[in-house]
Design an enzyme around this catalytic site. Sequence first.
Site, short mmCIF file in Angstrom:
data_model
loop_
_atom_site.label_atom_id
_atom_site.label_comp_id
_atom_site.label_asym_id
_atom_site.label_seq_id
_atom_site.Cartn_x
_atom_site.Cartn_y
_atom_site.Cartn_z
N LYS A 31 -38.46 96.46 -22.00
CA LYS A 31 -39.17 97.13 -20.90
C LYS A 31 -38.18 97.95 -20.08
O LYS A 31 -37.23 97.43 -19.50
CB LYS A 31 -39.86 96.10 -20.01
CG LYS A 31 -40.77 96.73 -18.97
CD LYS A 31 -41.70 95.71 -18.37
CE LYS A 31 -42.70 96.33 -17.42
NZ LYS A 31 -43.59 95.33 -16.85
N CYS A 58 -35.97 95.28 -13.86
CA CYS A 58 -36.59 94.74 -12.64
C CYS A 58 -36.11 95.53 -11.42
O CYS A 58 -34.91 95.57 -11.15
CB CYS A 58 -36.26 93.26 -12.48
SG CYS A 58 -36.90 92.62 -10.91
N GLY A 72 -38.85 89.58 -6.55
CA GLY A 72 -37.52 89.01 -6.82
C GLY A 72 -37.52 87.98 -7.93
O GLY A 72 -36.74 87.02 -7.88
N ASN A 98 -41.34 100.03 -16.19
CA ASN A 98 -41.41 99.09 -15.07
C ASN A 98 -41.68 99.89 -13.78
O ASN A 98 -41.75 101.12 -13.81
CB ASN A 98 -40.08 98.32 -14.96
CG ASN A 98 -40.28 96.94 -14.35
OD1 ASN A 98 -41.10 96.78 -13.45
ND2 ASN A 98 -39.55 95.96 -14.84
N GLY A 153 -50.26 102.14 -13.81
CA GLY A 153 -51.44 102.80 -13.24
C GLY A 153 -52.64 102.94 -14.14
O GLY A 153 -53.51 103.76 -13.88
C1 SIN Z 1 -40.30 90.87 -9.63
O1 SIN Z 1 -40.57 89.67 -9.83
O2 SIN Z 1 -39.47 91.20 -8.76
C2 SIN Z 1 -40.95 91.95 -10.44
C3 SIN Z 1 -40.47 91.88 -11.84
C4 SIN Z 1 -40.33 93.24 -12.47
O3 SIN Z 1 -41.00 94.20 -12.05
O4 SIN Z 1 -39.55 93.37 -13.40
#
Ligand code: SIN
Length: 326
Positions: free
Chosen positions: A184, A149, A91, A211, A265
């Site tokens: 990204k 995200c 998060g 991502n 990966g």
């Molecule tokens: C996260 O902090 O929830 C992961 C961030 C991401 O994968 O963009």
Amino acid sequence: MRTEGGVGAETRPSERSAGGWALEVELAGLRLANPTVLASGVLGTSASLLARAASSGAGAVTTKTLTLHPRRGNPNPVVVELDTGLLNSMGLPNPGLEPFLPEIRAYRSSGLRSPLIGSIWALNSEEASTMASMIQEAGANAVELNVSCPNASKDELDTIGSEQLVRELVEAVRRSVSVPVFVKLPPLHWGLTKLAGAAVDAGADVLVATNALRGMAIDVRARRPILSGITGGLSGRALKPVALRAVYELYGEFGDEIQVVGVGGVQDWRDAVEYLLAGASAVEIGTALIYRGLSVFRRVASGIEGYLREEGFHSVEEIVGAARRG
Ligand code: SIN
């Protein structure tokens, strides 16, 4: 299980070895000693950890994604280890951009040569513009705009399938900085090239694919989802074929205009070489650090060098996108 042996003895990666196999790559004008990059998230939370990744051989390093204001992130549990990878529902926990800027300055004054990529997540163009300027001012060599995200709610930022929003965010960053802009992307199947096209049109320099993939795990005894956030981002081995396909598609569509970076990966040199052959100019490594430690950067780079030598190539650039050329 594949081993790191075979191609690529444990030699230290060099910019140009005695045999003439160059690992150095150019990414949107940045020089990387080798094509491995610390991915956002795993170790990019302080100057000292970024420096450890760079000293361990990462060709470039990326900060944990930062937001303008501090975020606590989700309550525990936020990570589940699966047999195929890792699910996280972090998060976006971070102290907010301003308190993190000294870490960027400290890394840049360390003298380490691996460029620093500042990862940001912004709710709107105004935030994106402010954050990009601040992070460049602190010394970041590039900005990575995270529009993917898996733990952000649709109510916060609904970029998936919204080319217009991605265009606006990328344009705002592009207008605000002179350093390269990386974007990204999410592991979409339909719609990936449209979303990427919006980023390219808006002036992105590098597409980062991908991502984590949103997934979930259920505790069969408790009969409820394990993660407090219910869903999380799947990274690691299971993501590789998906992200590899995304890189292949993006290189096919935009390879003449823009560079692509593969992430998802990468554990050993074969994974990295697959991404290069699919069209990536570099690979980001994240989850593998948890299982293989910091030595993964040198091991992957050495393995790429061994592959180039054995296959008769003299530079990484020569094999980028080769799987499309047949
Ligand atoms: C996260 O902090 O929830 C992961 C961030 C991401 O994968 O963009």
